[in-house]
Design a protein around this motif. Structure first.
Motif, PDB file in Angstrom:
ATOM      1  N   LEU B  36       0.803  -1.217   0.000  1.00 12.74           N
ATOM      2  CA  LEU B  36       0.000   0.000   0.000  1.00 12.74           C
ATOM      3  C   LEU B  36       0.847   1.284   0.000  1.00 12.74           C
ATOM      4  O   LEU B  36       0.519   2.235  -0.716  1.00 12.74           O
ATOM      5  N   PRO B  37       1.953   1.327   0.790  1.00 12.34           N
ATOM      6  CA  PRO B  37       2.742   2.569   0.802  1.00 12.34           C
ATOM      7  C   PRO B  37       3.217   2.978  -0.593  1.00 12.34           C
ATOM      8  O   PRO B  37       3.235   4.166  -0.924  1.00 12.34           O
ATOM      9  N   VAL B  38       3.582   1.989  -1.399  1.00 14.94           N
ATOM     10  CA  VAL B  38       4.043   2.311  -2.757  1.00 14.94           C
ATOM     11  C   VAL B  38       2.916   2.984  -3.536  1.00 14.94           C
ATOM     12  O   VAL B  38       3.112   3.975  -4.234  1.00 14.94           O
ATOM     13  N   ALA B  39       1.719   2.419  -3.380  1.00 13.51           N
ATOM     14  CA  ALA B  39       0.572   2.996  -4.078  1.00 13.51           C
ATOM     15  C   ALA B  39       0.339   4.437  -3.620  1.00 13.51           C
ATOM     16  O   ALA B  39       0.072   5.320  -4.436  1.00 13.51           O
TER      17      ALA B  39
END
Lengths: 110, 269
Positions: B36-39
């Protein structure tokens, strides 16, 4: 996949909200974008080379953006803002180019 | 470890952090990726890009609008200026009429009026006409050769006209106008770039100088003066046009109203 969705979501949000950039932030926006592009292509290359790491990517993205903006800010205060901007753009531009070249070599083997 | 060398070799273009993180991981363990952090971060990137694009696109028409507004402003002011000039002209004639009426009431006033009407034309405060000269001055032909703006050119400069006008005054001219602009004792002839300004308004060649005064006397005096020699030298060396023509009737307009130096508006009268 989730990365592409995130990117698209950002674009959609930007177009939908059309937020006003505060005046004091305007000089730093372009340089921050170049820095974040550098981080993005770095991450893409790392992924293709199989060494991608989520934490490294997030940290490098955030710090790259902030450091680039900070350098320009300090330069502005010293009166060499445009020169430092040029320097940062040149360095980041070369990095983006080499990263893209590496990605290209990996994808097309050419 | 030179930054430039690294950049050129492309060795370290990829963040060294990735290699370190890979080395830290237990061999064989899968790399953490695409959570999720990458998104979120990529979402931020997309947002930044879009905002920058939108901002740039929005500012371009703003600059254009500003320009149009400035042009509009200039036009408005010019129109207002013209209106004010018309008004000033109206008021001037009104004030002249009132002055006439006041002076008519007494003998001393009538005497002053006569003196005024005698002096006003000479001071360029009124139209003037009479026998005189018409002098045409024009730039010479452009010099031949590859360099059209070499210093040896037949271009008339402000100081040429100044010399000629001063020569004419000295030769006994009573009134002078250049291209229809009446000269007073304090009218400036100056240059602004290539153009010559008379009374701070640009005029362009050919320069027609109308002179009221005894044509014969002025011609003789002028021919003998420094100014006459100067003009003849320009004529023979650079091929400028310098024609004198006697006229039985030369009409000179009046000059613009001089600024009031000492008179002050009475307030609350």
């Amino acid at each position: 996949m989730i990365a592409v969705i995130g990117l698209l979501a950002g674009v959609v949000i930007g177009f939908a909200l059309q937020p006003d950039v505060p005046l004091w932030l305007q000089p730093y926006l372009p340089i921050a974008i170049v820095a974040s592009l550098d981080a993005m292509f770095g991450g893409l290359r790392a992924r293709l080379e199989g060494v991608f790491d989520e934490k490294v990517f997030v940290v490098s993205f955030v710090s790259n953006t902030i450091v680039a903006a900070l350098i320009v800010f300090v330069g502005d205060r010293l009166g060499v803002g445009s020169q430092l901007t040029t320097g940062v753009v040149v360095v980041l531009g070369i990095r983006i180019f080499t990263n893209l070249a590496a990605i290209r070599r990996r994808l097309f083997r050419a | 470890m030179s930054l430039l060398a690294d950049l050129i070799s492309g060795r370290d273009a990829i963040d060294p952090g990735y290699a370190e993180a890979a080395a830290r991981r237990a061999p064989g363990a899968p790399a953490r990726h695409l959570g999720l952090p990458v998104a979120v971060v990529l979402c931020l990137l997309g947002l930044l890009l879009t905002v920058a694009v939108v901002q740039t696109a929005r500012e371009r028409p703003a600059a254009k609008r500003e320009r149009a507004a400035l042009i509009e402003n200039i036009r408005d002011r010019s129109t207002a200026n013209e209106e004010l000039e018309r008004q000033a002209e109206l008021l001037r004639s009104e004030s002249a009429r009132l002055q006439e009426r006041q002076l008519d009431r007494s003998a001393a006033g009538r005497q002053a009026r006569d003196e005024l009407s005698r002096l006003a034309p000479r001071a360029a405060a009124a139209e003037m006409s009479g026998a005189g000269l018409l002098i045409s001055v024009d730039d010479g032909p452009p010099p031949e050769g590859p360099s059209p703006d070499s210093p040896v050119s037949g271009h008339i400069y402000d100081h040429d006209l100044q010399t000629l006008v001063n020569g004419l005054w000295a030769a006994g001219a009573q009134g002078i106008a250049i291209n229809g602009r009446r000269l007073t004792a304090t009218t400036a002839i100056r240059a602004a770039g290539e153009a010559i300004l008379v009374d701070y308004r640009p005029i362009s060649p050919p320069y027609e100088i109308s002179v009221v005064g005894d044509p014969g006397d002025i011609q003789v005096e002028l021919a003998d003066s420094e100014a006459g020699r100067h003009m003849r030298t320009l004529q023979s060396t650079f091929g400028i046009r310098y024609d004198l023509r006697e006229e039985s009737s030369v009409e000179l307009p009046k000059a613009g109203a001089p600024p009031l130096r000492y008179a002050k508006e009475v307030r609350g009268g």
